[in-house]
Design a protein around this motif. Structure first.
Motif, PDB file in Angstrom:
ATOM      1  N   THR A  49       0.931  -1.330  -0.046  1.00 18.75           N
ATOM      2  CA  THR A  49       0.095  -0.002  -0.048  1.00 18.75           C
ATOM      3  C   THR A  49       0.833   1.231   0.012  1.00 18.75           C
ATOM      4  O   THR A  49       0.468   2.260  -0.885  1.00 18.75           O
ATOM      5  CB  THR A  49      -0.974   0.050   1.333  1.00 18.75           C
ATOM      6  OG1 THR A  49      -1.790  -1.168   1.055  1.00 18.75           O
ATOM      7  CG2 THR A  49      -1.898   1.369   1.320  1.00 18.75           C
ATOM      8  N   GLY A  50       1.810   1.338   0.965  1.00 23.96           N
ATOM      9  CA  GLY A  50       2.864   2.297   0.909  1.00 23.96           C
ATOM     10  C   GLY A  50       3.544   2.608  -0.431  1.00 23.96           C
ATOM     11  O   GLY A  50       3.523   3.699  -0.915  1.00 23.96           O
ATOM     12  N   CYS A  51       3.984   1.622  -0.930  1.00 25.56           N
ATOM     13  CA  CYS A  51       4.684   1.760  -2.500  1.00 25.56           C
ATOM     14  C   CYS A  51       3.475   2.380  -3.466  1.00 25.56           C
ATOM     15  O   CYS A  51       4.021   3.216  -4.476  1.00 25.56           O
ATOM     16  CB  CYS A  51       5.109   0.306  -2.871  1.00 25.56           C
ATOM     17  SG  CYS A  51       6.374  -0.209  -1.863  1.00 25.56           S
ATOM     18  N   PHE A  52       2.383   1.934  -3.608  1.00 27.09           N
ATOM     19  CA  PHE A  52       1.314   2.376  -4.446  1.00 27.09           C
ATOM     20  C   PHE A  52       0.842   3.876  -4.237  1.00 27.09           C
ATOM     21  O   PHE A  52       1.055   4.610  -5.047  1.00 27.09           O
ATOM     22  CB  PHE A  52       0.001   1.675  -4.203  1.00 27.09           C
ATOM     23  CG  PHE A  52      -0.901   2.127  -5.125  1.00 27.09           C
ATOM     24  CD1 PHE A  52      -1.013   1.861  -6.437  1.00 27.09           C
ATOM     25  CD2 PHE A  52      -2.286   2.754  -4.592  1.00 27.09           C
ATOM     26  CE1 PHE A  52      -1.858   2.532  -7.164  1.00 27.09           C
ATOM     27  CE2 PHE A  52      -3.019   3.432  -5.424  1.00 27.09           C
ATOM     28  CZ  PHE A  52      -2.966   2.851  -6.612  1.00 27.09           C
ATOM     29  N   VAL A  53       0.978   4.207  -2.794  1.00 30.71           N
ATOM     30  CA  VAL A  53       0.796   5.761  -2.524  1.00 30.71           C
ATOM     31  C   VAL A  53       1.829   6.440  -2.949  1.00 30.71           C
ATOM     32  O   VAL A  53       1.664   7.455  -3.618  1.00 30.71           O
ATOM     33  CB  VAL A  53       0.390   5.670  -1.084  1.00 30.71           C
ATOM     34  CG1 VAL A  53       0.537   7.225  -0.474  1.00 30.71           C
ATOM     35  CG2 VAL A  53      -0.883   5.061  -0.500  1.00 30.71           C
ATOM     36  N   ILE A  54       3.116   5.939  -2.687  1.00 32.36           N
ATOM     37  CA  ILE A  54       4.161   6.729  -3.032  1.00 32.36           C
ATOM     38  C   ILE A  54       4.217   6.942  -4.619  1.00 32.36           C
ATOM     39  O   ILE A  54       4.660   7.954  -5.359  1.00 32.36           O
ATOM     40  CB  ILE A  54       5.746   6.265  -2.683  1.00 32.36           C
ATOM     41  CG1 ILE A  54       5.780   6.294  -1.329  1.00 32.36           C
ATOM     42  CG2 ILE A  54       6.871   6.574  -3.426  1.00 32.36           C
ATOM     43  CD1 ILE A  54       6.762   5.487  -0.449  1.00 32.36           C
ATOM     44  N   ILE A  55       4.032   5.965  -5.377  1.00 32.55           N
ATOM     45  CA  ILE A  55       4.026   6.087  -6.941  1.00 32.55           C
ATOM     46  C   ILE A  55       2.880   7.102  -7.347  1.00 32.55           C
ATOM     47  O   ILE A  55       3.305   7.789  -8.155  1.00 32.55           O
ATOM     48  CB  ILE A  55       3.710   4.574  -7.602  1.00 32.55           C
ATOM     49  CG1 ILE A  55       4.918   3.837  -7.432  1.00 32.55           C
ATOM     50  CG2 ILE A  55       3.392   4.771  -9.063  1.00 32.55           C
ATOM     51  CD1 ILE A  55       4.666   2.248  -7.562  1.00 32.55           C
ATOM     52  N   VAL A  56       1.721   7.103  -6.593  1.00 34.66           N
ATOM     53  CA  VAL A  56       0.739   8.112  -6.978  1.00 34.66           C
ATOM     54  C   VAL A  56       1.416   9.438  -6.557  1.00 34.66           C
ATOM     55  O   VAL A  56       0.969  10.605  -7.624  1.00 34.66           O
ATOM     56  CB  VAL A  56      -0.541   7.659  -6.196  1.00 34.66           C
ATOM     57  CG1 VAL A  56      -1.469   8.975  -6.459  1.00 34.66           C
ATOM     58  CG2 VAL A  56      -1.034   6.389  -6.796  1.00 34.66           C
TER      59      VAL A  56
END
Length: 131
Positions: A49-56
């Motif tokens: 989830t953290g990785c996805f949020v950072i990519i966003v």
């Protein structure tokens, strides 16, 4: 690969790199202690989830720029050249630090949960070996 520009200050990828190095060191630490370095579902979920949020946080500005300035679908092959032609005129307003830090905190929470769980397991194993 995400076919759009990732925009952010130089410090942001450095922070991500430091976090990834910390994860690797934590895994190596417990491997050296003889414990199996497996992440459980909760820890994986937090990190992913953290990785996805950072990519966003990195692609958000350009995606909003395209949506505001074009009447095309982002992912159609025909519109691809037109979308990437605007990259030379794109100047980001400001980086979404709050969104970036939400992602980082999710990853760090997953790492802390992993560390605590592994440390308890290792401490329990040491106690049982002494008895």
């Amino acid at each position: 690969l995400i076919p759009m520009p990732w925009v952010g200050p130089v410090l942001a990828p450095c922070i991500v790199s430091f976090t990834l190095i910390s994860i690797a060191l934590c895994v190596l630490y417990f491997n050296e202690k003889g414990t199996e370095a497996k992440f459980i579902k909760r820890e994986k979920s937090l990190m992913i989830t953290g990785c996805f949020v950072i990519i966003v946080s990195f692609v958000k500005d350009y995606a909003l720029f395209i949506l505001q300035n074009h009447d095309v679908h982002i992912w159609t092959p025909i519109s691809r050249m037109e979308l990437f032609g605007d990259i030379v005129s794109f100047v980001p307003d400001q980086f979404s630090w709050w969104l970036f830090w939400v992602g980082e905190l999710c990853i760090i929470a997953g790492l802390v949960a992993y560390f605590i769980r592994q440390n308890r397991y290792y401490s329990g194993r040491l106690k049982s070996q002494k008895e």
